[in-house]
Write a protein that holds these residues in place. Structure first.
Motif, PDB file in Angstrom:
ATOM      1  N   LYS A   1       0.832  -1.211   0.000  1.00 11.47           N
ATOM      2  CA  LYS A   1       0.000   0.000   0.000  1.00 11.47           C
ATOM      3  C   LYS A   1       0.862   1.255   0.000  1.00 11.47           C
ATOM      4  N   TYR A   2       1.867   1.265   0.872  1.00  7.37           N
ATOM      5  CA  TYR A   2       2.765   2.428   0.930  1.00  7.37           C
ATOM      6  C   TYR A   2       3.503   2.603  -0.388  1.00  7.37           C
ATOM      7  N   GLN A   3       3.941   1.481  -0.976  1.00  7.49           N
ATOM      8  CA  GLN A   3       4.713   1.578  -2.219  1.00  7.49           C
ATOM      9  C   GLN A   3       3.863   2.098  -3.367  1.00  7.49           C
ATOM     10  N   LEU A   4       2.615   1.667  -3.446  1.00  8.52           N
ATOM     11  CA  LEU A   4       1.709   2.176  -4.476  1.00  8.52           C
ATOM     12  C   LEU A   4       1.539   3.686  -4.346  1.00  8.52           C
ATOM     13  N   ILE A   5       1.337   4.135  -3.113  1.00  4.80           N
ATOM     14  CA  ILE A   5       1.165   5.564  -2.872  1.00  4.80           C
ATOM     15  C   ILE A   5       2.403   6.338  -3.282  1.00  4.80           C
ATOM     16  N   ILE A   6       3.561   5.823  -2.883  1.00  4.52           N
ATOM     17  CA  ILE A   6       4.816   6.518  -3.170  1.00  4.52           C
ATOM     18  C   ILE A   6       5.101   6.545  -4.663  1.00  4.52           C
ATOM     19  N   MET A   7       4.889   5.446  -5.377  1.00  8.81           N
ATOM     20  CA  MET A   7       5.173   5.411  -6.810  1.00  8.81           C
ATOM     21  C   MET A   7       4.277   6.378  -7.576  1.00  8.81           C
ATOM     22  N   VAL A   8       3.007   6.424  -7.215  1.00 10.96           N
ATOM     23  CA  VAL A   8       2.088   7.371  -7.859  1.00 10.96           C
ATOM     24  C   VAL A   8       2.496   8.809  -7.538  1.00 10.96           C
ATOM     25  N   ALA A   9       2.874   9.052  -6.285  1.00 10.73           N
ATOM     26  CA  ALA A   9       3.298  10.395  -5.881  1.00 10.73           C
ATOM     27  C   ALA A   9       4.588  10.798  -6.605  1.00 10.73           C
ATOM     28  N   ILE A  10       5.528   9.867  -6.732  1.00  8.02           N
ATOM     29  CA  ILE A  10       6.798  10.166  -7.417  1.00  8.02           C
ATOM     30  C   ILE A  10       6.547  10.496  -8.890  1.00  8.02           C
ATOM     31  N   PHE A  11       5.705   9.702  -9.547  1.00  7.38           N
ATOM     32  CA  PHE A  11       5.420   9.951 -10.957  1.00  7.38           C
ATOM     33  C   PHE A  11       4.738  11.302 -11.148  1.00  7.38           C
ATOM     34  N   THR A  12       3.800  11.614 -10.266  1.00 10.45           N
ATOM     35  CA  THR A  12       3.115  12.904 -10.340  1.00 10.45           C
ATOM     36  C   THR A  12       4.078  14.052 -10.067  1.00 10.45           C
ATOM     37  N   MET A  13       4.906  13.885  -9.035  1.00 10.63           N
ATOM     38  CA  MET A  13       5.902  14.902  -8.687  1.00 10.63           C
ATOM     39  C   MET A  13       6.870  15.132  -9.850  1.00 10.63           C
ATOM     40  N   LEU A  14       7.325  14.048 -10.462  1.00 12.90           N
ATOM     41  CA  LEU A  14       8.248  14.154 -11.588  1.00 12.90           C
ATOM     42  C   LEU A  14       7.608  14.913 -12.745  1.00 12.90           C
ATOM     43  N   THR A  15       6.383  14.545 -13.082  1.00 11.04           N
ATOM     44  CA  THR A  15       5.699  15.182 -14.206  1.00 11.04           C
ATOM     45  C   THR A  15       5.492  16.675 -13.966  1.00 11.04           C
ATOM     46  N   ILE A  16       5.017  17.019 -12.770  1.00  5.67           N
ATOM     47  CA  ILE A  16       4.765  18.435 -12.463  1.00  5.67           C
ATOM     48  C   ILE A  16       6.065  19.230 -12.425  1.00  5.67           C
ATOM     49  N   SER A  17       7.060  18.704 -11.717  1.00  6.73           N
ATOM     50  CA  SER A  17       8.307  19.451 -11.549  1.00  6.73           C
ATOM     51  C   SER A  17       9.040  19.634 -12.874  1.00  6.73           C
ATOM     52  N   VAL A  18       9.067  18.590 -13.713  1.00  7.97           N
ATOM     53  CA  VAL A  18       9.739  18.694 -15.008  1.00  7.97           C
ATOM     54  C   VAL A  18       9.017  19.684 -15.914  1.00  7.97           C
ATOM     55  N   THR A  19       7.686  19.604 -15.943  1.00 11.82           N
ATOM     56  CA  THR A  19       6.904  20.534 -16.772  1.00 11.82           C
ATOM     57  C   THR A  19       7.155  21.978 -16.359  1.00 11.82           C
TER      58      THR A  19
END
Length: 264
Positions: free
Chosen positions: A221-239
């Motif tokens: 559960k924690y890993q799912l949350i973190i992976m989704v958060a990392i992908f979202t963070m990466l997309t927003i920050s890079v954009t």
């Protein structure tokens, strides 16, 4: 489940002797990375030990202002690392990149801490610092790749950019294909990682929790949350990093300040 197994410092030191293997490979293939390997290993060891001591104190004090100060330091060091890795001038781009990381981090941290996990207190260092570290740490390489790709495109495809300007495109419109390409390349590694997580790899956070005695389902559960958060963070920050960088890199006339950015 078995409790966390402690490791003696002697055992850690003995294990680190396996670094002789990459050192031998470096020597055999004449990679000339001996100095870099030594410095990186020494810095990592010293920094981790100091951070371990500091985080122990930080967790004990659990002060809102100390936690926020540490988060600010993480953001600034992250921005500096991105610009250093991309070989771009910190003087010109430090504020845009820091702003991109800040805007991407705060909403996600708020969602994780205030809505999902709800630790007591909500700014608990035990949750705030590790979560922020994972989000920031996993988006550094993506930002470096994106910025490198953007400026490489300006250099290698300058004629395409100038042709678009001649045809009436604005500087932003002319550079749009470069932005798209940079975003695609920055997301490729994490998308591949997400597609193979669980079958090919077990992420560090999940592995650490399981080794620490956590139920595997809770770790998932924690890993799912973190992976989704990392992908979202990466997309927003890079954009945001690309758009803000573009804003300071292009003049209204379309002139590219690329040479100034690279040589300074």
């Amino acid at each position: 489940m078995q409790a966390t197994i402690d490791i003696s410092w002697y055992a850690v030191g003995c294990f680190m002797l396996i670094l002789a293997i990459p050192a031998l490979i470096n020597f055999r293939f004449e990679l000339k990375l001996g100095k870099e390997i030594s410095i990186a290993t020494l810095r990592m060891t010293v920094q981790l030990m100091l951070v371990g001591v500091y985080l122990g104190l930080l967790f004990e004090l659990n002060s809102l202002w100390l936690n926020l100060a540490w988060l600010a330091i993480m953001l600034m060091v992250g921005a500096s690392a991105i610009l250093g890795g991309a070989k771009l001038p910190k003087k010109v781009l430090f504020f845009p990149i820091t702003a991109a990381l800040l805007i991407a981090t705060l909403p996600l941290m708020g969602l994780l801490l205030m809505v999902l996990l709800q630790p007591d207190p909500v700014y608990s260092a035990q949750y705030l610092i590790p979560l922020a570290g994972m989000l920031l740490g996993n988006c550094l390489s993506g930002n470096i790749v994106a910025l490198q790709r953007l400026f490489t495109a300006f250099s290698e495809k300058r004629s395409d950019y100038e042709s678009a300007l001649v045809l009436g495109a604005t500087p932003k419109q002319a550079a749009w294909p470069f932005i798209q390409s940079a975003l695609q390349q920055s997301q490729a590694p994490i998308l591949a990682s997400m597609a193979t997580t669980g079958l090919v790899t077990l992420p560090g956070m999940m592995t650490g929790q399981i080794l620490g005695g956590t139920d595997p389902i809770i770790a998932v559960k924690y890993q799912l949350i973190i992976m989704v958060a990392i992908f979202t963070m990466l997309t927003i920050s890079v954009t945001l990093a690309l758009l803000l960088t573009l804003k300071v890199s292009l003049q209204p006339t379309g002139f590219i300040r690329i040479k100034q950015l690279i040589t300074h």
